[in-house]
Design an enzyme around this catalytic site. Structure first.
Site, PDB file in Angstrom:
ATOM      1  N   THR A 125       0.808  -1.219   0.000  1.00 23.94           N
ATOM      2  CA  THR A 125       0.000   0.000   0.000  1.00 23.94           C
ATOM      3  C   THR A 125       0.842   1.271   0.000  1.00 23.94           C
ATOM      4  O   THR A 125       1.891   1.334   0.641  1.00 23.94           O
ATOM      5  CB  THR A 125      -0.941  -0.017   1.232  1.00 23.94           C
ATOM      6  N   GLU A 126       0.326   2.266  -0.722  1.00 21.50           N
ATOM      7  CA  GLU A 126       0.993   3.578  -0.805  1.00 21.50           C
ATOM      8  C   GLU A 126      -0.047   4.666  -0.567  1.00 21.50           C
ATOM      9  O   GLU A 126      -1.250   4.407  -0.701  1.00 21.50           O
ATOM     10  CB  GLU A 126       1.595   3.765  -2.203  1.00 21.50           C
ATOM     11  N   GLU A 364      -6.644  -6.763   3.635  1.00 17.67           N
ATOM     12  CA  GLU A 364      -6.795  -7.924   2.733  1.00 17.67           C
ATOM     13  C   GLU A 364      -7.943  -7.747   1.754  1.00 17.67           C
ATOM     14  O   GLU A 364      -8.638  -8.698   1.402  1.00 17.67           O
ATOM     15  CB  GLU A 364      -6.993  -9.233   3.533  1.00 17.67           C
TER      16      GLU A 364
HETATM   17  C1  LIG Z   1      -5.108  -2.720  10.099  1.00 23.09           C
HETATM   18  C2  LIG Z   1      -4.513  -2.598   8.722  1.00 23.09           C
HETATM   19  C3  LIG Z   1      -3.359  -3.306   8.409  1.00 23.09           C
HETATM   20  C4  LIG Z   1      -2.772  -3.140   7.141  1.00 23.09           C
HETATM   21  N1  LIG Z   1      -1.599  -3.781   6.866  1.00 23.09           N
HETATM   22  C5  LIG Z   1      -1.032  -3.621   5.633  1.00 23.09           C
HETATM   23  C6  LIG Z   1       0.216  -4.242   5.300  1.00 23.09           C
HETATM   24  O1  LIG Z   1       0.823  -4.940   6.120  1.00 23.09           O
HETATM   25  N2  LIG Z   1       0.747  -4.040   4.065  1.00 23.09           N
HETATM   26  C7  LIG Z   1       0.129  -3.284   3.132  1.00 23.09           C
HETATM   27  O2  LIG Z   1       0.643  -3.147   2.032  1.00 23.09           O
HETATM   28  N3  LIG Z   1      -1.053  -2.652   3.409  1.00 23.09           N
HETATM   29  C8  LIG Z   1      -1.641  -2.799   4.635  1.00 23.09           C
HETATM   30  N4  LIG Z   1      -2.822  -2.164   4.933  1.00 23.09           N
HETATM   31  C9  LIG Z   1      -3.434  -1.293   3.932  1.00 23.09           C
HETATM   32  C10 LIG Z   1      -4.707  -1.897   3.333  1.00 23.09           C
HETATM   33  O3  LIG Z   1      -4.373  -2.948   2.466  1.00 23.09           O
HETATM   34  C11 LIG Z   1      -5.443  -0.742   2.604  1.00 23.09           C
HETATM   35  O4  LIG Z   1      -5.856   0.193   3.592  1.00 23.09           O
HETATM   36  C12 LIG Z   1      -6.662  -1.268   1.850  1.00 23.09           C
HETATM   37  O5  LIG Z   1      -6.262  -2.040   0.741  1.00 23.09           O
HETATM   38  C13 LIG Z   1      -7.558  -0.120   1.342  1.00 23.09           C
HETATM   39  O6  LIG Z   1      -6.792   0.834   0.659  1.00 23.09           O
HETATM   40  P1  LIG Z   1      -6.923   2.377   1.055  1.00 23.09           P
HETATM   41  O7  LIG Z   1      -6.811   2.504   2.526  1.00 23.09           O
HETATM   42  O8  LIG Z   1      -5.957   3.137   0.222  1.00 23.09           O
HETATM   43  O9  LIG Z   1      -8.398   2.799   0.668  1.00 23.09           O
HETATM   44  P2  LIG Z   1      -8.891   3.255  -0.803  1.00 23.09           P
HETATM   45  O10 LIG Z   1      -8.415   2.288  -1.818  1.00 23.09           O
HETATM   46  O11 LIG Z   1      -8.569   4.692  -0.959  1.00 23.09           O
HETATM   47  O12 LIG Z   1     -10.452   3.101  -0.641  1.00 23.09           O
HETATM   48  C14 LIG Z   1     -11.227   3.977   0.181  1.00 23.09           C
HETATM   49  C15 LIG Z   1     -12.642   3.437   0.255  1.00 23.09           C
HETATM   50  O13 LIG Z   1     -13.235   3.474  -1.034  1.00 23.09           O
HETATM   51  C16 LIG Z   1     -13.657   2.175  -1.406  1.00 23.09           C
HETATM   52  N5  LIG Z   1     -13.439   2.007  -2.844  1.00 23.09           N
HETATM   53  C17 LIG Z   1     -12.296   2.180  -3.542  1.00 23.09           C
HETATM   54  N6  LIG Z   1     -12.489   1.940  -4.840  1.00 23.09           N
HETATM   55  C18 LIG Z   1     -13.781   1.594  -4.983  1.00 23.09           C
HETATM   56  C19 LIG Z   1     -14.593   1.187  -6.079  1.00 23.09           C
HETATM   57  N7  LIG Z   1     -14.098   1.047  -7.315  1.00 23.09           N
HETATM   58  N8  LIG Z   1     -15.897   0.931  -5.864  1.00 23.09           N
HETATM   59  C20 LIG Z   1     -16.416   1.008  -4.600  1.00 23.09           C
HETATM   60  N9  LIG Z   1     -15.691   1.366  -3.522  1.00 23.09           N
HETATM   61  C21 LIG Z   1     -14.400   1.646  -3.709  1.00 23.09           C
HETATM   62  C22 LIG Z   1     -12.792   1.210  -0.584  1.00 23.09           C
HETATM   63  O14 LIG Z   1     -13.425  -0.041  -0.442  1.00 23.09           O
HETATM   64  C23 LIG Z   1     -12.706   1.975   0.715  1.00 23.09           C
HETATM   65  O15 LIG Z   1     -13.867   1.778   1.472  1.00 23.09           O
HETATM   66  C24 LIG Z   1      -3.409  -2.305   6.190  1.00 23.09           C
HETATM   67  C25 LIG Z   1      -4.571  -1.616   6.517  1.00 23.09           C
HETATM   68  C26 LIG Z   1      -5.127  -1.753   7.774  1.00 23.09           C
HETATM   69  C27 LIG Z   1      -6.379  -0.970   8.112  1.00 23.09           C
END
Ligand SMILES: Cc1cc2nc3c(=O)[nH]c(=O)nc-3n(C[C@H](O)[C@H](O)[C@H](O)COP(=O)(O)OP(=O)(O)OC[C@H]3O[C@@H](n4cnc5c(N)ncnc54)[C@H](O)[C@@H]3O)c2cc1C
Length: 380
Positions: A125-126, A364
């Site tokens: 993630t970024e 996940e």
């Molecule tokens: C406790 C925790 C542990 C984590 N550990 C790791 C780790 O070890 N390594 C790592 O790489 N990452 C990690 N993450 C990151 C995690 O994988 C991301 O937060 C997650 O994939 C969502 O990405 P984002 O936060 O950028 O949300 P975004 O992608 O910005 O999404 C924001 C919201 O919009 C929704 N959304 C986005 N696109 C759409 C669409 N096309 N249609 C409908 N809804 C949409 C999403 O479902 C979400 O509700 C962790 C996150 C948490 C909370």
């Protein structure tokens, strides 16, 4: 009725339950309150898990793991749901992409990891790429003897104290997603990997999420995991298993909450009788029981499909992850309400489960990402 669960599952469950009760439960409240845990303590807990032969329980035999079926791993994950995130991690659920390691990497990277001597974090993630990993900006360019990485990663679990960080980066901007990304094993001590911050968060206290930047970070060729361009495949290799592991943990959390609620409703008297005799409370318990059973069955079905390498495993894992993580939230809310003020106080673990379960709807693959996959599959 156990629906044909093999006998060894009961043994696994009892072993993990005993480990949690003896080694982890006494630490849960302190770790949550302090939002921290001494890395040395975690190290000694990993050593205990090693003695039970459980450490790295999701790894195949060729990597030094126990080679458990997916169904057996889910049994462990459900039990792990009964404890807190930082402590549950001491059983060593390791990133699936290490299966892409070559013989040499298995010596210096995988072996110490499987012996619980080192730890690893997984950085996808970024700030501008979460659900949409095609937006990853971290990139690696070829230089003499290796690669130079630049970019920013955030929300990375357990990277602060990890020995290695597996990093996903773009190596071919023009290629389609399947050939665009590569995976690198970056030493945590690499001077080009700069820790930038730790996040404060709602739950998972003691389990740190951090951000770091890669600043002309040199990574030798020997540290590319899989072939260059195979990053997407490495990421996808065990994504279904990882979604299922989240689902099983949420089932464990909901079961732990129900286990707390049952003795409480029998003992707590309101209006002259135990809570258990009020119909509103009975309905809340009945709804919890049904939803918990449904989630557990979705997990078992997906695990069976995974163990049979069935093509429907992917959607079954998404269904289980979506339903179980949302069910866990509903159960936590209901059980907190059943406990009244006691549920809101930190004397009991109810409020911790309430906070912790929320993260599973995001990590996940968010609930929305699962819905998109499921909808695509039924419309296809
Ligand atoms: C406790 C925790 C542990 C984590 N550990 C790791 C780790 O070890 N390594 C790592 O790489 N990452 C990690 N993450 C990151 C995690 O994988 C991301 O937060 C997650 O994939 C969502 O990405 P984002 O936060 O950028 O949300 P975004 O992608 O910005 O999404 C924001 C919201 O919009 C929704 N959304 C986005 N696109 C759409 C669409 N096309 N249609 C409908 N809804 C949409 C999403 O479902 C979400 O509700 C962790 C996150 C948490 C909370």
């Amino acid at each position: 009725m156990d629906l044909g669960q093999p006998e060894e599952h009961a043994l696994l469950k009892a072993t993990v339950r005993g480990f949690i009760r003896t080694h982890l439960r006494p630490l849960e409240a302190t770790v949550d309150r302090d939002d921290d845990v001494d890395p040395q303590v975690l190290q000694s807990l990993r050593a205990e898990a090693m003695k039970l032969g459980l450490y790295g329980y999701n790894m195949p035999v060729e990597l030094g793991g126990p080679g458990l079926s997916i169904a057996a791993q889910c049994v462990i994950d459900e039990e792990v749901g009964h404890t807190s995130m930082p402590l549950g991690e001491t059983l060593g659920h390791l990133p699936g992409s290490i299966r892409f390691s070559n013989d040499e990497q298995r010596q210096w990277f995988v072996r110490p990891l499987m012996e619980a001597k080192t730890t690893v974090a997984y950085a996808l993630t970024e700030p501008s790429a979460g659900s949409d990993l095609s937006a990853i900006r971290t990139h690696a360019v070829r230089v003499d003897g290796g690669w130079k990485l630049n970019g920013d990663k955030h929300f990375i679990s357990n990277m602060e104290h990890a020995d290695h960080v597996i990093v996903l980066a773009v190596t071919d901007r023009e290629a389609p997603l399947k050939g665009k990304l590569s995976t690198f094993i970056v030493e945590r001590r690499n001077p080009g990997l700069v820790f930038t911050r730790r996040f404060r968060k709602l739950g998972w206290h003691g389990y740190h999420l951090a951000a770091f930047s890669l600043d002309d970070c040199f990574v030798p060729d020997s540290h590319v995991l899989g072939q260059p361009g195979q990053g997407f495949q490495a990421m996808m290799a065990t994504i279904n298993n990882d979604r299922l592991f989240v689902a099983a943990r949420c089932v464990g959390i909901a079961q732990a909450l129900l286990d707390l609620a049952i003795p409480h409703v029998k003992q707590r008297i309101t209006f002259g009788k135990p809570l258990a005799e009020h119909q509103a409370i009975q309905f809340a318990l009945a709804d919890t029981d049904v939803e918990l059973d449904a989630a557990r069955l979705l997990v078992r079905k997906a695990a069976a499909l995974g163990d049979a390498s069935h093509p429907e495993f992917r959607i079954a894992a998404s269904r289980a992850k979506l339903y179980a993580s949302e069910m866990g939230g509903r159960v936590a809310d209901r059980v907190l309400q059943i406990f009244g003020g006691d549920g809101f106080m930190t004397d009991l673990p109810v409020e911790r489960f309430y906070r912790d379960v929320r993260g599973f709807r995001i990590g996940e693959g968010t609930s929305e990402m699962q819905r998109i996959q499921i909808a695509r599959s039924i419309l296809a």
